[in-house]
Motif scaffolding. Sequence first.
Motif, PDB file in Angstrom:
ATOM      1  N   THR A  15      32.158 -17.100  14.018  1.00  0.00           N
ATOM      2  CA  THR A  15      31.808 -17.108  15.449  1.00  0.00           C
ATOM      3  C   THR A  15      31.679 -18.542  15.948  1.00  0.00           C
ATOM      4  O   THR A  15      32.169 -18.890  17.036  1.00  0.00           O
ATOM      5  N   ARG A  18      35.189 -20.181  15.956  1.00  0.00           N
ATOM      6  CA  ARG A  18      36.050 -19.636  17.009  1.00  0.00           C
ATOM      7  C   ARG A  18      35.714 -20.277  18.355  1.00  0.00           C
ATOM      8  O   ARG A  18      36.594 -20.613  19.144  1.00  0.00           O
ATOM      9  N   ALA A  19      34.428 -20.494  18.599  1.00  0.00           N
ATOM     10  CA  ALA A  19      34.018 -21.106  19.867  1.00  0.00           C
ATOM     11  C   ALA A  19      34.475 -22.557  19.950  1.00  0.00           C
ATOM     12  O   ALA A  19      34.714 -23.078  21.043  1.00  0.00           O
ATOM     13  N   ASP A 447      33.762  -9.587  18.060  1.00  0.00           N
ATOM     14  CA  ASP A 447      33.325  -9.175  19.386  1.00  0.00           C
ATOM     15  C   ASP A 447      33.549  -7.657  19.488  1.00  0.00           C
ATOM     16  O   ASP A 447      34.528  -7.207  20.082  1.00  0.00           O
TER      17      ASP A 447
END
Length: 454
Positions: A15, A18-19, A447
Motif C-alpha cells: 500500500t 503503490r502510493a 483496495d
Amino acid sequence: MPALHDFATWEPLLTLLRAAQPDRTRPVVGSVSRTGWSLPQSRQQPVDEAVAPVRRALAEAADHEALFVADVSPGGQAVLHVFGTNPAVEYGLRNPSPGTLVLVEGTVPEPWRHLPDPMPGAVPAPSADPALLERTLRERLPDAVGATEEEIAAAEARLGVALPEELKALYRATRVRPAGPDGSGDWEADFAEQQIAEAAVGCELSSLEDLFALDTDRRPCPWQFAATKAVVTPPDSAVQGLVGSPGWIVFGSNGGDMFAVDLTPGPRGHLGQVILIDHEQSVGAELYGESLTELVLNGFESSVPARRQERRSPAVARVGDHHDLVDLESAAHPDLEVVQIFDRGGAPLSLAPIVGLPRIRTLTAHPGTLADPLEITGLPGLEFLSLGPDEWRVLLDNGAVPRGLSAADIEARGNEHPVAVVTVVNDLLALWDRPPIPHTVVRGSLDPSGPPDR
C-alpha cells in the motif's frame, strides 16, 4: 501457508509503495531482509511499520531475505511474486539482476587458481644483510626479547615454507608478543612492547605467531568481478601479478595495506624483497623495497612503492563505452582471456574475430551488443559468461549454453519483467542440477472496495 506468503503480511508495504509509485504500469520491485530493505522510494518515507510484518515473517521462516515483485492493477488487484534466497546465487538476490549464479559449487575464477611461476634463479638483493639487520635492531631494542630458534622453526612448520634469513633476524631481535590474552597476559606491557618494536622497525609489526601467507582465500572477490581479472607478469616486472602466493609472507602493515616478504618474486625481482599489498586491489602487489635491511635502515616511511605501470594487456579486452578498443578485430590475440563488450551506440558485434582463440575464459556482453548470441558456441573454453536475458534465452532455446561454465550472470537493465529474468535464471540452474530460486505467487487486493478488474 507460512506467514511470509500471506498477502496480509505484505499489504502494508505494498500500500505504501503503490502510493509512492508514479508509474502504475510498472511492477513494484524491492527486497526486504531481517536487517534492512531496498525499496523504490526515498528512505525518508515512513517504512518501518510497513516492513515490520515482513521482517517478522522472515525471522519465523528462518530466512534472511526476500525479493518481491508486485503487479497492481488500477483497481487495486495485486499479484505478488515472492522469491526466496538460494545458495547458488552469490551474495544474495538483487534487482534488476538476481545475482551471479555459481553453477559449479566451490569453484573460483582462473586468477584465483593461478599459482606463482617458479623463478629458480632468484637471489636476495645486494642490500640484504641479515647480520647487519639483527645488530641494528638489537641496538634499537636493547631490552626486547627475541624469538628462539625453536619458535622460528615452529612458525616455518606452520607456514610450510622456510623463512628468509632477514625475517628470521628481525624476530631474533624481537618476537613481538601479541597484546592481550595471547601474550604475556599484561595488555599494557604487551602493547607498549609492540609500539617500541614498531618504532624500531618502521611499520606496524605482526608477532611471529601471527605471520601468514597471503593465499588467494584471503583476497575474496565476487565472481562477476574476479572473472574479468587476469594474472599478467611482464618480463621486466619485479613482482608477479598474482592474487596471492604461498610465498607472500605478511609480517606487517601501514594501518591499511599489508607488507610481505616475497619468496616468489617476478623475473626482475629479488628473493625476500618487500612488497605492498594494497587493500583496495584484488590482484597484484607493488615492490616496496629490495630488502628488509634497506627498509629498516633507511625507514619504511622514506620508501615510495614502485607503482605498476598501467599498460593494456593482450589478456583483457574492453570494447566500447569509452574504452580503448572499438572493435573485436583489435582485441584478437592468442593470449586473450577476458572479453568485455559494453554499449557502443553502434551496430551489434559479431564474435567471429575471436572465435577459436584458445585461452578465452570470460565473456561479458551488455544486452543488445551481440549480433548473434549463437556465435558463443565458438568459445568452448568459457568458464564465466554474462549476457542479457534475451541473449540467454536464445542460448537456452537452442541448447547452446556452454556446459563448461562454472558461473554465469544475467545483465538485466530493469525494463524486463523480473519474473521473466528469474525464469531464465532457474532454467540455467536446472542445466547444472542446482536448486531453483524459490518462487511463490500470492494474490490479493489493496483496495477491496475498488472496481473489479476486467
